[in-house]
Every structure is written in structure tokens, then in C-alpha cells.
Design an enzyme around this catalytic site. Structure first.
Site, PDB file in Angstrom:
ATOM      1  N   GLY A 153       0.846  -1.123   0.082  1.00  0.00           N
ATOM      2  CA  GLY A 153      -0.065  -0.044   0.032  1.00  0.00           C
ATOM      3  C   GLY A 153       0.721   1.089   0.016  1.00  0.00           C
ATOM      4  O   GLY A 153       2.470   1.262   0.289  1.00  0.00           O
ATOM      5  N   CYS A 177       5.002  -6.324   1.589  1.00  0.00           N
ATOM      6  CA  CYS A 177       5.376  -4.873   1.626  1.00  0.00           C
ATOM      7  C   CYS A 177       4.920  -4.498   2.734  1.00  0.00           C
ATOM      8  O   CYS A 177       5.115  -4.385   3.941  1.00  0.00           O
ATOM      9  CB  CYS A 177       5.329  -4.362   0.131  1.00  0.00           C
ATOM     10  SG  CYS A 177       5.976  -2.799  -0.074  1.00  0.00           S
ATOM     11  N   TYR A 178       3.798  -3.350   2.498  1.00  0.00           N
ATOM     12  CA  TYR A 178       3.137  -2.459   3.681  1.00  0.00           C
ATOM     13  C   TYR A 178       2.581  -3.433   4.452  1.00  0.00           C
ATOM     14  O   TYR A 178       2.507  -3.468   5.757  1.00  0.00           O
ATOM     15  CB  TYR A 178       1.936  -1.592   3.167  1.00  0.00           C
ATOM     16  CG  TYR A 178       1.289  -0.853   4.013  1.00  0.00           C
ATOM     17  CD1 TYR A 178       2.001   0.338   4.755  1.00  0.00           C
ATOM     18  CD2 TYR A 178       0.198  -1.249   4.682  1.00  0.00           C
ATOM     19  CE1 TYR A 178       1.219   0.826   5.700  1.00  0.00           C
ATOM     20  CE2 TYR A 178      -0.559  -0.665   5.740  1.00  0.00           C
ATOM     21  CZ  TYR A 178       0.125   0.264   6.267  1.00  0.00           C
ATOM     22  OH  TYR A 178      -0.550   0.838   7.128  1.00  0.00           O
ATOM     23  N   HIS A 207       7.965  -7.390  -3.568  1.00  0.00           N
ATOM     24  CA  HIS A 207       6.761  -7.636  -4.342  1.00  0.00           C
ATOM     25  C   HIS A 207       6.672  -9.071  -5.048  1.00  0.00           C
ATOM     26  O   HIS A 207       7.294  -9.089  -6.261  1.00  0.00           O
ATOM     27  CB  HIS A 207       6.278  -6.478  -5.222  1.00  0.00           C
ATOM     28  CG  HIS A 207       5.541  -5.447  -4.731  1.00  0.00           C
ATOM     29  ND1 HIS A 207       4.253  -5.304  -4.002  1.00  0.00           N
ATOM     30  CD2 HIS A 207       6.322  -4.351  -4.151  1.00  0.00           C
ATOM     31  CE1 HIS A 207       4.131  -3.988  -3.455  1.00  0.00           C
ATOM     32  NE2 HIS A 207       5.288  -3.618  -3.329  1.00  0.00           N
ATOM     33  N   GLU A 255       4.540 -10.836  -6.298  1.00  0.00           N
ATOM     34  CA  GLU A 255       3.404 -10.818  -7.370  1.00  0.00           C
ATOM     35  C   GLU A 255       3.860 -10.410  -8.730  1.00  0.00           C
ATOM     36  O   GLU A 255       3.171 -10.504  -9.805  1.00  0.00           O
ATOM     37  CB  GLU A 255       2.263  -9.970  -6.812  1.00  0.00           C
ATOM     38  CG  GLU A 255       2.025  -8.562  -6.938  1.00  0.00           C
ATOM     39  CD  GLU A 255       2.834  -8.129  -5.344  1.00  0.00           C
ATOM     40  OE1 GLU A 255       3.616  -9.070  -4.954  1.00  0.00           O
ATOM     41  OE2 GLU A 255       2.289  -6.983  -5.197  1.00  0.00           O
ATOM     42  N   SER A 311     -22.340 -10.187 -28.091  1.00  0.00           N
ATOM     43  CA  SER A 311     -21.824  -9.144 -28.830  1.00  0.00           C
ATOM     44  C   SER A 311     -20.969  -9.666 -29.818  1.00  0.00           C
ATOM     45  O   SER A 311     -20.339  -8.943 -30.722  1.00  0.00           O
ATOM     46  CB  SER A 311     -21.163  -8.114 -27.803  1.00  0.00           C
ATOM     47  OG  SER A 311     -19.979  -9.038 -27.291  1.00  0.00           O
ATOM     48  N   GLY A 312     -20.550 -10.866 -29.683  1.00  0.00           N
ATOM     49  CA  GLY A 312     -19.273 -11.305 -30.452  1.00  0.00           C
ATOM     50  C   GLY A 312     -18.123 -11.414 -29.698  1.00  0.00           C
ATOM     51  O   GLY A 312     -16.976 -11.884 -30.292  1.00  0.00           O
ATOM     52  N   GLY A 313     -17.824 -10.733 -28.529  1.00  0.00           N
ATOM     53  CA  GLY A 313     -16.756 -10.528 -27.791  1.00  0.00           C
ATOM     54  C   GLY A 313     -16.734 -11.869 -26.789  1.00  0.00           C
ATOM     55  O   GLY A 313     -17.562 -12.752 -26.777  1.00  0.00           O
ATOM     56  N   VAL A 314     -15.501 -12.030 -26.321  1.00  0.00           N
ATOM     57  CA  VAL A 314     -15.206 -13.411 -25.380  1.00  0.00           C
ATOM     58  C   VAL A 314     -16.010 -13.449 -24.304  1.00  0.00           C
ATOM     59  O   VAL A 314     -16.823 -14.556 -23.892  1.00  0.00           O
ATOM     60  CB  VAL A 314     -13.540 -13.347 -25.079  1.00  0.00           C
ATOM     61  CG1 VAL A 314     -13.387 -14.571 -24.298  1.00  0.00           C
ATOM     62  CG2 VAL A 314     -12.783 -12.954 -25.812  1.00  0.00           C
ATOM     63  N   SER A 356     -19.244 -12.233 -23.367  1.00  0.00           N
ATOM     64  CA  SER A 356     -20.637 -12.733 -23.679  1.00  0.00           C
ATOM     65  C   SER A 356     -20.847 -13.976 -24.099  1.00  0.00           C
ATOM     66  O   SER A 356     -21.668 -14.935 -23.907  1.00  0.00           O
ATOM     67  CB  SER A 356     -21.335 -11.585 -24.557  1.00  0.00           C
ATOM     68  OG  SER A 356     -21.041 -11.564 -25.858  1.00  0.00           O
ATOM     69  N   ALA A 357     -19.708 -14.444 -24.971  1.00  0.00           N
ATOM     70  CA  ALA A 357     -19.782 -15.681 -25.818  1.00  0.00           C
ATOM     71  C   ALA A 357     -19.803 -16.770 -24.708  1.00  0.00           C
ATOM     72  O   ALA A 357     -20.294 -17.800 -24.447  1.00  0.00           O
ATOM     73  CB  ALA A 357     -18.708 -15.651 -26.765  1.00  0.00           C
ATOM     74  N   LYS A 373      -9.827 -12.461 -16.494  1.00  0.00           N
ATOM     75  CA  LYS A 373     -10.214 -12.519 -18.059  1.00  0.00           C
ATOM     76  C   LYS A 373      -9.581 -13.796 -18.433  1.00  0.00           C
ATOM     77  O   LYS A 373      -9.781 -14.574 -19.335  1.00  0.00           O
ATOM     78  CB  LYS A 373      -9.382 -11.242 -18.898  1.00  0.00           C
ATOM     79  CG  LYS A 373      -9.677 -11.378 -20.267  1.00  0.00           C
ATOM     80  CD  LYS A 373     -10.810 -10.599 -20.609  1.00  0.00           C
ATOM     81  CE  LYS A 373     -11.239 -10.293 -22.209  1.00  0.00           C
ATOM     82  NZ  LYS A 373     -12.692  -9.733 -22.107  1.00  0.00           N
TER      83      LYS A 373
END
Ligand code: XMP
Length: 517
Positions: free
Chosen positions: A57, A84-85, A171, A173, A225-228, A230-231, A372
């Protein structure tokens, strides 16, 4: 259903890293969520976490308004890892000391390991880690073993095996930290004793069970919509409740080459989904006539989309009615909207191509817990093709905001051709996965002089805008090979009437945005 899994709660102390930590935990196949640091110990424990990670943070533990860690958190017998913090706050809460050494460390920092313990087992004695700190832990709490040091941090890592507590000043990550993922996994598996059971197979089977439980025998509607997102959401719901789902696809005529077909034919063939298509290209083009202003275009496209969708929903509902609507909301949207952190309205995109909030449906959000990359893994698990699962993000208003100037059928045809060439060549060069998005933009209101054949031309420029990014909030221009760019340029000027010049956008975001409008 997720409650069957081990849950790792990442307590967010306001670092931009909290989401990244949760993603890395999930990369280790352990389910993880984020909770704000204002949550009380009772609220944290009510979520029944199997382990807790305290994020980094921006604060100093000495600042008046520094978020505190209630020492009661460490008394619950739950394994805790501080970063870290979070590491410093943990040291302070447990009776160690944190000092202003005056020696700040930022970026790549050499670390030496004195005593590897469980946390740093199997790591080399020296390695480079990513640091970003001013204060340092100067004394570990009682019962803790100090594991490593850097020039500016005499206590750079510690652990207490008996209490299953550990922490690092760096960090783990971030990608620049060597052995970062291993350190996180050592905490998860060797210190906290968790099981790696968050896999695409489990995500699918649990999502399906959740959807069935939520929906019963009601009817469900989904806007494709054709996007990932919504598909994949539609494919999951289809797998769960089959014929109770109807998908609606509003073809606004602003899609790229092959995309409408992919939705109308390929997606239906693979998933068996019941799809209703509204071919409304002419209506959208008509509504856009004479309009050049980008925000005006977005408003018109958004309005026409909602009108079409509502009319179709009313028609489909018939007498039985439809109770549920599928939305492809992802976990980062959930975190960001719940985080209450205000962002300036740079473009009005969040409501364009989306649906109004006052629709009379209960939402089903099967991707609500996913990042994603997990959505993609689930898509592949459901048998969706690579071309769909790895599709680059594409804005709701489509090519409408990639024509700078008025949108006409002729201009759309030119842009669609140029865009198809760029995408094909990018795929041939196997560079698709290296970049985030590749907008191709037609400067329809600009003309420049060229010479093609024996004659002078006065045509339009096409802009290539390939970018790399993690989340579209910031982006860098992609350094694609010159040979590839040359091939795209030559093909576009040869094959697209009206285009006599191809230019490359070499601006990052900020100061530019990814799209030109
Ligand atoms: P910018 O251009 O703001 O874009 O850097 C960030 C991301 O948002 C997408 N984008 C949109 N998506 N409707 C959408 O659904 C819109 O109006 C819109 N405008 C931009 C853009 O493609 C990028 O992924």
C-alpha cells in the site's frame, strides 16, 4: 459453490497490486478474492478464508491515516502472508519494530537469503526482487525467523511456522521479481497447507451448478456481442439450462469482417444455442447519417442498440415471460465498482453497447468471480475455438468509432478491408497473442497526396494502432517487426481503394487513448 474451495482473501491496503496478487494466487489454482482494508476482523473472518494475504500500500505505517491491522486477525489461527506494507503492518501489530531507515529502495534490488525456512526453500542464495518501500522492519516479532535481507532492509522476510505467519518486504506478485510465484506458492501450499483445486474443469462444473440452482425452470435471455465475455457466459448458461436460454444478437453493421458470421453460424453450431438475430445495419447507418462527433456517435449507437434489444426481448417474452438476463461481468469490474474509487469519465464507453440499468430482469453473472485469463480457460474448456477465445477486445460501437468523420457504407467497406488485412497478417506472423488490441483507423476527413501507378492520388490515410496492455487502463504502442508492418502497409494500399498512405501510431496511453475516438 465456491465456498467448497479454499478461499484466500487479499486485504487491499490501496496498492495497485491487490488484483495482481489475487491473479497470481489463482494462477496457483487456489481461489482468491479481494477485500478492502477497512473491513473489520469479524467481516474478514465471516468470509471463512483459509488464508489471508495483506497487500502492499502507499502509506507509511507511521502516517496518521495509515490503515491498521487489528492484532486480533493473527489470533484466529488462519495463515497470514504480508507483502510490503502488509509485511510492515504485520510486524508492527505483532510487537516487532518498523523504522524509518532513510534508505529507500525502488525497483530491482539484490536480496540475500540467510535462512531459507519454508517460505524461501529451494531458492538460490541471492536473487533480484522488486522493491518499493521507504520504511523497513528493523526487528522481527518474537517467535519469528528472519530469512533474508537487502542493503536497505535488514529484515526483508520472516516466518513463524508454528503460527503459519510469514511476510516479505518485496513484491513477489510482479513479473520482475525472480522466483516470485514460487514464494507465493510456498506460502499457499507449504505454510498454509492449501489444495490447488481451482481449475477450469471445476470452474465450469461449479458455474453450471450455480446457474441451475439460480434459474430453476425460468427463461433466460442473453445479448451476444461477438466478444469473448458474452460468448463464454452464454456458452456456460447454455451448458447449464439448454433450451431455457435464448440469445439475441443485434447486428449493427459496424462489426469487422467475418464477425457477424462467426456469431450467427459458428457459435450456434458449436454451442447449439437458440439464437435470434436482428439485422439492423441499415437502421444504425441511417441514424448515424451526418454525424461526426464521437460522443454523439456513441449515444446514437447505444440508443439504437437498446431500442432494438428491448423490442426483441418484449417479443420473445410472450406470455411466459423472461425473468433472467445474462451479463458477462468480470471480477475486475466487481472489484472496481465496489472499491468506490472514482475515475474520471474520459469517454462514455461504459454504457455504450451495454444495456440500461432499469431493465426488468434478474441478472445472472456467471463470470463474476473470474479474471479474463480464467474466462479464456473456461471458454476453451467449453470447446469454443481459439479464434473466439483469444479475440482481442473490440468496442461496443465497433468500427463506428474507428472512422474519424461520418460513418457511411463505403467508408465501412474500406475500413473493414484494411482491418481484415492487418488481422490476417498479424495472425500469419503469429503475433496476435503478444498484443492487446490492434485498432485500424480510417481518417475519413483527411486527404493526402500520393502517387499510384502513373497518376497522382488524393486519398485517405489508414492508422495502425497496435498496443500492448494488461487491462486497457494504460497501454504502450506495440513494437511489431518492421517487415510485418511493411507487409500490412503494402497490402492495404494495394487492396483498398481510396487509401494511399498507412501510418503507425507510436503514442502510449496516457497521453493518448487506445481508440482514436
Ligand atoms: P480507450 O480508447 O479509452 O479504450 O483507451 C479503452 C478500452 O475500451 C474500449 N472502448 C470501448 N468499449 N464501448 C466499448 O464497449 C466504447 O464506446 C469504447 N470505447 C473504447 C477500447 O477498445 C479499449 O479496449
Amino acid at each position: 459453490m465456491i465456498s467448497q474451495h479454499d478461499l484466500v482473501l487479499v486485504v487491499d491496503f490501496g496498492a495497485q497490486y491487490a488484483q495482481l496478487i489475487a491473479r497470481r494466487v489463482r494462477d496457483a489454482h487456489v481461489y482468491s478474492e479481494i477485500i478492502g482494508s477497512e473491513a473489520s476482523v469479524e467481516e474478514i473472518l465471516a468470509r471463512r478464508p483459509s488464508a489471508i494475504i495483506l497487500s502492499g500500500g502507499p502509506s507509511s505505517v507511521y502516517a496518521d491515516d495509515a490503515p491498521q491491522v487489528d492484532p486480533a486477525l493473527f489470533e484466529a489461527g488462519i495463515p497470514v502472508f504480508g507483502i510490503c506494507y502488509g509485511f510492515q503492518a504485520m510486524a508492527q501489530a505483532l510487537g516487532g519494530s518498523v523504522a524509518k531507515t532513510g534508505q529507500r529502495e525502488y525497483g530491482r534490488t539484490p536480496l540475500s537469503i540467510q535462512n531459507s525456512g519454508k517460505l524461501l526453500a529451494t531458492l538460490p542464495n541471492t536473487l533480484n526482487v522488486w522493491m518499493s518501500h521507504g520504511d523497513s522492519v528493523s526487528r522481527a516479532p518474537e517467535g519469528f525467523h528472519v530469512l533474508a535481507r537487502t542493503a536497505g532492509a535488514p529484515v526483508a522476510a520472516f516466518e513463524c511456522r508454528m503460527r503459519k505467519l510469514a511476510g516479505v518486504q518485496w513484491h513477489p506478485e510482479v513479473a520482475h521479481t525472480q522466483w516470485g510465484q514460487q514464494v507465493l506458492e510456498h506460502f499457499l501450499f507449504h505454510i498454509a497447507g492449501l489444495a490447488p483445486d481451482w481449475t477450469p474443469e471445476n470452474m465450469v462444473s461449479e458455474a453450471i451448478a450455480d446457474i441451475r440452482a439460480q434459474v430453476g425452470d425460468s427463461r433466460v435471455l442473453c445479448a451476444l456481442s461477438g466478444g469473448v465475455d458474452s460468448a463464454v457466459a452464454a456458452a456456460l448458461v447454455q451448458r447449464a439450462i439448454g433450451p431455457q436460454l435464448t440469445c439475441v444478437f443485434v447486428d449493427h453493421g459496424l462489426l469487422r469482417e467475418g464477425e457477424a458470421k462467426q456469431v450467427k453460424e459458428d457459435f450456434v453450431e458449436i454451442t447449439g444455442v437458440d439464437l435470434v438475430v436482428a439485422d439492423e445495419s441499415e437502421r444504425f447507418l441511417g441514424a448515424l447519417e451526418g454525424v461526426s462527433d464521437p460522443e454523439e456517435k456513441r449515444k446514437i449507437i447505444g440508443r439504437e442498440f437498446i431500442r432494438t434489444f428491448e423490442a426483441m426481448a418484449a417479443r420473445l417474452a410472450g406470455e411466459r415471460g423472461i425473468d433472467f438476463l445474462v451479463q458477462g461481468t468480470l471480477y475486475p469490474d466487481v472489484v472496481e465498482s465496489g472499491g468506490g474509487v472514482g475515475t474520471a469519465n474520459i469517454k462514455s464507453h461504459h454504457n455504450v453497447g451495454g444495456l440500461p440499468e432499469d431493465l426488468q430482469f434478474t441478472l445472472i453473472e456467471p463470470l463474476r468471480t473470474m479474471f479474463k485469463d480464467e474466462v479464456r480457460a473456461v471458454g476453451l474448456q467449453l470447446g469454443l475455438p481459439d479464434s473466439l477465445v483469444w479475440r482481442h477486445p473490440f468496442p461496443g460501437p465497433g468500427l463506428g468509432i474507428r472512422i474519424i468523420g461520418e460513418v457511411t457504407a463505403e467508408r465501412l467497406a474500406v475500413l473493414r478491408r484494411a482491418d481484415a488485412i492487418a488481422r490476417r497478417e498479424l495472425a500469419n506472423a503469429r503475433k496476435e497473442r503478444e498484443i492487446w488490441q490492434f485498432p485500424v483507423v480510417l481518417l475519413a476527413d483527411v486527404r493526402s497526396v500520393g502517387v499510384q501507378g502513373d497518376g497522382r492520388t488524393y486519398g485517405h490515410p489508414i492508422v495502425l494502432r497496435p498496443v500492448t496492455s494488461d487491462d486497457a487502463m494504460t497501454a504502450d504502442w506495440a513494437k511489431l517487426p518492421w517487415e510485418l508492418l511493411e507487409k500490412i502497409s503494402t497490402r492495404i494500399t494495394n487492396e483498398c481503394a481510396e487509401v494511399n498512405r498507412v501510418v503507425l501510431d507510436i503514442t502510449s496511453k496516457p497521453p493518448a487513448t487506445i481508440e482514436w475516438e
